[in-house]
Write an enzyme that holds these catalytic residues in place. Sequence first.
Site, short mmCIF file in Angstrom:
data_model
loop_
_atom_site.label_atom_id
_atom_site.label_comp_id
_atom_site.label_asym_id
_atom_site.label_seq_id
_atom_site.Cartn_x
_atom_site.Cartn_y
_atom_site.Cartn_z
N GLU A 94 36.97 22.21 25.65
CA GLU A 94 35.46 22.42 25.84
C GLU A 94 35.35 23.42 26.85
O GLU A 94 35.83 23.77 27.68
CB GLU A 94 34.80 21.17 25.95
CG GLU A 94 35.03 20.03 24.73
CD GLU A 94 34.06 18.83 25.03
OE1 GLU A 94 33.77 18.74 26.30
OE2 GLU A 94 34.13 17.97 24.36
N CYS A 107 31.19 26.83 32.49
CA CYS A 107 31.98 25.65 32.90
C CYS A 107 33.23 26.03 31.87
O CYS A 107 33.20 25.78 30.74
CB CYS A 107 31.25 24.73 32.89
SG CYS A 107 32.43 23.02 33.16
N CYS A 114 44.51 16.25 30.79
CA CYS A 114 44.57 16.25 32.40
C CYS A 114 45.75 15.44 32.90
O CYS A 114 45.68 14.23 31.99
CB CYS A 114 43.17 15.92 32.76
SG CYS A 114 43.15 16.15 34.85
N CYS A 118 41.59 10.24 36.85
CA CYS A 118 40.09 9.87 37.56
C CYS A 118 39.67 8.72 36.59
O CYS A 118 39.44 9.10 35.52
CB CYS A 118 39.29 11.14 37.87
SG CYS A 118 40.35 12.25 38.98
N CYS A 121 36.23 9.87 34.57
CA CYS A 121 36.25 11.13 33.77
C CYS A 121 36.91 10.75 32.47
O CYS A 121 37.81 10.34 31.95
CB CYS A 121 37.50 11.96 34.49
SG CYS A 121 37.42 13.51 33.68
N CYS A 339 31.00 18.76 30.75
CA CYS A 339 32.40 19.51 30.54
C CYS A 339 33.22 18.94 31.51
O CYS A 339 33.36 18.98 32.74
CB CYS A 339 32.07 20.95 30.81
SG CYS A 339 33.41 21.93 30.47
#
Length: 347
Positions: A94, A107, A114, A118, A121, A339
Amino acid sequence: MEIDKKDIRALSKEALREFFVTNGDKAFRGNQVYEWLWSKGAHSFEDMTNVSKETRNKLEANFVINHINVDTIQRSEDGTVKNAVRLHDGLVVESVLIPTNTRTTACVSSQVGCSLDCNFCATARLKRMRNLEPGEIYDQVLAIDKESRLYYNHPLSNIVFMGMGEPLMNYNNVLKAIEMIISPEGLGMSPKRIMVSTSGVPKMIKKLADDDVKFKLAVSLHSAIDEIRSRIMPFSANFPLADLRESLEYWYRKTKSKISYEYVVWKGINDNKESVDALVKFCKYVPCKVNLIEYNPIDDGEFQQASEESINAYIKALEASGIVVKVRRSRGKDIDAACGQLANKEA
């Protein structure tokens, strides 16, 4: 047997010139093709209208252009634009265009998924599939620049690497993409209008400083107390705040560039006086500013936006210590335009 074609954007201008010379052509053809790839953002060799058909066929036989496609575009009532970007292998990331009265900010994502964990997130719930290539990062910026011109009648003014992924875990490709973004042969954007946000990898922050980068640095801090930070961001147990502090002091000594801290205040997690005092203390180590971020909950779990009273306590304490603080309100709520980690980001 079909050859495995390389993405032509992995070649430097010098390598392109050499390709043409080796194949019995003029070196300047490499300059022409390089301009089409980067400055003009060509999606295919057929787009290269001032290049002969014979040359285009030669390129087609040896290379591919792994450009992105913007699958869907969502526009929020507040003007935010969210792109679902499909990559050449079918994976999706995105990117978001965030407008204000004076500028438009892109952004962009740096990884598919990832590798960090976290807890707050949405992207962290997706396993890291792969790093984005420089051209794929560049293409996101190019697409948003076109949208900025279309919807807001002016070019893109700022870029933040705060989308999907940890930029410093894709270090070389991110820096190559930025090199092309700021190059006169690319978008020609000032590095001062670019901000790279990291969750805090001390070794890589020092490498940025050693590489004498000219863009800005942001750190997703969220707590200046190790115990709380490792609860929010479990990976940070391997990167204690003392190490992060040392790397940021090193960054500032080398670059003289202020740090931006991204900081969400969550109900029952870091909305207490101890957390406020710890942040104020941490901010005194290196010249900085603090962006308090309004949180978009990803479920009904433990991470919920804190009260205005709690946020105001942070503002009052930071300002009393002479620390610049801004509150970033969520954008694009009606299209779920967060984002990567957060919702509203500007360089």
